[in-house]
Write an enzyme that holds these catalytic residues in place. Structure first.
Site, short mmCIF file in Angstrom:
data_model
loop_
_atom_site.label_atom_id
_atom_site.label_comp_id
_atom_site.label_asym_id
_atom_site.label_seq_id
_atom_site.Cartn_x
_atom_site.Cartn_y
_atom_site.Cartn_z
N GLU A 221 -34.70 24.63 -3.03
CA GLU A 221 -35.62 25.68 -3.44
C GLU A 221 -36.09 25.46 -4.86
OE1 GLU A 221 -32.19 28.38 -2.25
OE2 GLU A 221 -32.94 29.38 -4.04
N LYS B 203 -36.62 26.29 -8.81
CA LYS B 203 -35.84 26.99 -9.82
C LYS B 203 -36.81 27.78 -10.69
CE LYS B 203 -32.08 26.47 -13.09
NZ LYS B 203 -32.58 27.37 -14.11
N ASP C 85 -38.29 30.34 -13.40
CA ASP C 85 -37.91 30.61 -14.79
C ASP C 85 -38.11 32.09 -15.10
OD1 ASP C 85 -36.84 29.80 -17.08
OD2 ASP C 85 -38.61 28.80 -17.87
N TYR D 33 -32.41 34.84 -3.76
CA TYR D 33 -31.86 33.53 -3.41
C TYR D 33 -30.37 33.55 -3.10
CZ TYR D 33 -31.07 33.59 -8.47
OH TYR D 33 -30.73 33.94 -9.74
N LYS E 148 -33.36 19.52 -13.02
CA LYS E 148 -34.36 19.98 -13.98
C LYS E 148 -35.52 19.00 -14.10
CE LYS E 148 -33.13 23.49 -16.36
NZ LYS E 148 -32.08 23.54 -17.29
N CYS F 197 -39.08 15.73 -55.82
CA CYS F 197 -38.77 16.77 -54.83
C CYS F 197 -39.83 17.87 -54.87
CB CYS F 197 -37.40 17.36 -55.13
SG CYS F 197 -37.02 18.81 -54.14
N CYS G 113 -37.94 21.17 -56.37
CA CYS G 113 -37.40 21.31 -57.73
C CYS G 113 -37.90 20.23 -58.67
CB CYS G 113 -35.88 21.30 -57.69
SG CYS G 113 -35.20 19.67 -57.32
N CYS H 204 -33.38 14.24 -52.42
CA CYS H 204 -33.62 14.85 -53.72
C CYS H 204 -32.32 14.73 -54.51
CB CYS H 204 -33.99 16.31 -53.53
SG CYS H 204 -33.74 17.31 -54.99
N CYS I 297 -31.47 22.27 -57.15
CA CYS I 297 -32.61 22.41 -56.25
C CYS I 297 -32.44 23.65 -55.37
CB CYS I 297 -32.72 21.16 -55.37
SG CYS I 297 -34.01 21.27 -54.13
S1 IVH Z 1 -28.68 30.22 -7.60
C1 IVH Z 1 -24.37 30.38 -7.64
N1 IVH Z 1 -31.20 29.72 -7.15
O1 IVH Z 1 -31.04 29.71 -12.70
C2 IVH Z 1 -25.76 30.01 -7.95
N2 IVH Z 1 -30.57 30.32 -9.35
O2 IVH Z 1 -29.23 28.08 -14.22
C3 IVH Z 1 -26.44 31.03 -8.79
N3 IVH Z 1 -32.41 30.45 -10.92
O3 IVH Z 1 -28.76 32.29 -13.37
C4 IVH Z 1 -27.86 30.83 -9.00
N4 IVH Z 1 -34.00 29.92 -9.51
O4 IVH Z 1 -31.26 32.89 -13.08
C5 IVH Z 1 -30.29 30.07 -8.06
N5 IVH Z 1 -33.39 29.28 -6.60
C6 IVH Z 1 -32.49 29.63 -7.50
C7 IVH Z 1 -32.84 29.91 -8.84
C8 IVH Z 1 -31.83 30.24 -9.73
C9 IVH Z 1 -33.72 30.25 -10.76
C10 IVH Z 1 -31.78 30.80 -12.21
C11 IVH Z 1 -30.81 31.95 -12.15
C12 IVH Z 1 -29.49 31.38 -12.60
C13 IVH Z 1 -29.93 30.20 -13.39
C14 IVH Z 1 -28.83 29.15 -13.46
#
Ligand code: IVH
Length: 672
Positions: A115, A117, A119, A227, A316, A410, A413, A428, A434
């Protein structure tokens, strides 16, 4: 006029219809009626509820507009801790993760649910008998803030679950976020209303959810994707994660449409590449993807280490880079006098924040990259590290550019600048004369790991210095309430608090004190070694360079720095004054002939231990000859993990460094 009974039935029907349309709109992304029809039904419900206030229930869609403001958020202790995720930054990290999971499970293949991630920020939603009764932020994972009133205002969160066969108690977890569009609209609205601009969607989401006034939250374009689950009572869930998400979706909970099941590391990596290619087209910000072992029994078997499950991994995206104009180069003076060229940039949005300055490190780097004023450059901001200029876009170089040259004096000073042979940094020579060096030295002295003077922040140090109140460190301990109370944003009370904090800081340890002095290259570990070896300050101050080199971990360069520092009469004078004003520490017992069973081993401590403080643990380890450092690397021998550990535990896990829990740690100490 219709009877109360008729109205009551109509109210129920309207709520059902609205919940259904909400579901089609947010969860299925397939509205059945135009917005105008939804609005009409909504308005009709509002009128009926006005006529019969007693029939208003908290799960009515009209209640999303926001309740009365709160004074403070209550605390919610999570029934099951809200864990974090281990990270991988490259393919190797993903393959290692998969290999370890296979080994642990004794299998050759694993299906993962992949899935995006998102933000935003993690929340927990609690449903009892299908009704939303509580919403909470993740907080530190153990407990968070009760934001029930606020989550109720989020349209994509159902106030009541659809269908019948849901568990009596169902806690779901997900990410609250703001889309790119929502973010742009929000900042536009803030602009016209004179509110503050949010730096990025994440901050906007966090700020909006953590509003004490739910009516404000109600105006913010917050969304959610679910999630996972937390506490579940009274009904069994399916045996795979993906089937569970489907089930949640059936109950009206919004899950990400980008979720796919993939096999093994190869499948995950293909998913990663696909999402990466489409990243900019997604309507919301993501900072990577997440892989979760799909079979729930396998998740259970894998379990968790410290704060992260062994069955999930965040992969990431690489650091973000952007192009911008370099308008000028200024020079900053650090604590040790090192001069750093800093690029002043045309503001640019990169890595989630607006960047206006970026480091150029030193003269050699400027030359190596051939960075000139007027150039278009690539700026990188990776995670939380300071932004840097990566390279010049040569094709965009204008005809006229200016080269940078390190000043000979510098900029703060006007003392001479020197660059010792073989060193990359120009410095410096003004020392504590300074202002820049003096202020940085005091900030370091006051910092948490040094003298830990609470309330003495950077701004205050600058103010005190501007007022001429700090000619050297020891002047801190001569400050009176009256000196401080008059300063900007300081009253009697905060002035008194600072005086108290200063007083408290005077009871310290020799190691802390040595570290706080800010001797070049003397970090916490070296300070501790010096304290252990010499036992008291007098002997250390008298020590010759050869004697200093006897100390474990002290080589010729550090020995030279320490020696020079204590030869400087100004430094000796400051130390004398600090002691005169009350600085004290317990004597260190020195026993250099003691056996050192842990010599050569490097430890990292993280989290809270139940039986001793981290500093005590550190002292015990050092007494056995071990080295204790602050960051985990492949060279680390052990990571000792207490409760609520930090990212270090995750890092150790990634690097395959041995992890000791408190029990194992105590056992190791007792055996030595
Ligand atoms: S699962 C036990 N799934 O990422 C697993 N987290 O770095 C718990 N986050 O605190 C998290 N998308 O705020 C999960 N598809 C996703 C996510 C996700 C974003 C965030 C979440 C978590 C943080 C961890």
């Amino acid at each position: 006029m219709a009877s109360r009974d008729q109205d009551s039935r109509r109210i129920v029907a309207l709520r059902e219809a609205l919940a259904h349309h909400n579901y089609c709109y947010y969860v299925l992304d397939a509205p059945e009626v135009p917005d105008a029809e939804y609005d009409r039904l909504f308005h009709e419900l509002q009128l009926l509820e006005e006529r019969h206030p007693a029939l208003v229930t908290p799960d009515s869609p009209t209640q999303r507009v926001g309740a009365e403001p709160l004074k403070a958020f209550g605390e919610v202790v999570h029934g099951i801790p809200m864990l974090s995720l281990a990270n991988a930054f490259d393919e190797g990290g993903v393959k290692d993760f998969h290999r370890r999971a296979c080994e642990r499970l004794g299998v050759e293949h694993i299906d993962y649910s992949c899935e995006t991630k998102l933000d935003g920020l993690a929340v927990s939603l609690l449903y009892e008998d299908g009704v939303l009764v509580r919403g909470a932020t993740r907080g530190d994972g153990r407990s968070g803030e009760d934001v029930t009133q606020n989550v109720r205002t989020i349209d994509s969160i159902p106030l009541r679950l659809l269908g019948k066969d849901m568990p009596r108690v169902l806690e779901v977890r997900g990410e609250v976020f703001i889309s790119h569009d929502g973010f742009a609209r929000l900042n536009q609205a803030q602009l016209t209303e004179g509110g503050k601009q949010f730096a990025n969607p994440r901050n906007a989401a966090a700020g909006s959810l953590r509003q004490l006034d739910p009516r404000i939250t109600a105006t913010r374009p917050l969304e959610i994707y679910i999630y996972g689950v937390g506490v579940v009572e009274g009904n069994d869930l399916p045996d795979t994660y993906s089937a569970m998400l489907e089930r949640l979706r059936g109950w009206g909970l919004r899950t990400s449409p980008e979720t796919r099941v993939a096999r093994d590391a190869e499948g995950c990596l293909a998913y990663y590449r696909d999402i990466m290619a489409r990243r900019d087209k997604l309507p919301y910000e993501i900072d990577g993807v997440v892989y979760k072992v799909n079979r729930l029994d396998q998740q259970d078997a894998l379990g968790a280490v410290s704060r992260a499950p062994r069955w999930a991994l965040a992969h990431k995206f690489p650091a973000q880079e952007e192009m911008t104009l370099l308008k000028g180069i200024e020079v900053q003076v650090g604590r040790t006098g090192a001069l750093t060229p800093v690029a002043r940039l045309q503001p640019v949005f990169v890595g989630g924040v607006t960047v206006t300055n970026a480091t150029l490190h030193n003269q050699d780097e400027v030359e190596r990259k051939d960075v000139r004023i007027g150039d278009t450059v690539i700026v990188r901001r990776a995670g939380d590290v300071i932004p840097e200029v990566v390279s010049v876009v040569m094709s965009k170089r204008p005809n006229r550019t200016r080269r940078f040259k390190m000043p000979e004096r510098c900029p703060v000073c006007d003392s001479k600048v020197e660059r010792p042979e073989g060193e990359s940094a120009a410095r410096c020579t003004g020392g504590l004369y300074c202002a820049a060096q003096r202020r940085e030295a005091i900030k370091h002295f006051a910092s948490r790991r040094a003298m830990d003077i609470e309330g003495l922040g950077d701004k205050l140090v600058d103010q005190l210095d501007e007022q001429g109140m700090l000619t050297d460190l020891s002047d801190l301990y001569r400050l009176k309430v009256n000196d401080i109370a008059g300063l900007e944003r300081m009253g009697e009370k905060s002035a008194q608090n600072l005086i108290d904090a200063l007083k408290k800081s005077q009871t310290t340890t020799l190691a802390r004190f040595l570290y706080a002095l800010g001797i070049r290259d003397v970090g916490e570990t070296t300070a501790q070694s010096l304290a252990n070896y010499f036992g008291n300050l007098e002997t250390l101050m008298q020590a010759k360079e050869e004697a200093l080199q006897e100390v474990p971990d002290v080589g010729p360069v550090v020995a030279g720095n320490v020696y020079t520092f204590f030869r400087e009469s100004h430094n000796r004078q400051v130390i004398r004054k600090l002691i005169k004003y009350g600085m004290s520490w317990p004597e260190v017992v020195v026993d250099r002939d003691k056996p050192q069973p842990l010599s050569g081993k490097t430890f990292v401590l993280t989290g809270t231990l139940g039986t001793m403080t981290r500093d005590e643990a550190k002292a015990k380890l050092q007494a056995l000859g071990a080295k204790v450092t602050g960051s985990v690397s492949a060279k680390t021998s052990y990571v000792v993990v207490g409760e609520d550990p930090g990212s270090k535990a995750t890092k150790a896990e990634q690097l395959g460094v041995k992890i000791l829990d408190e029990k194992a740690f105590l056992k190791l100490l007792s055996k030595k």
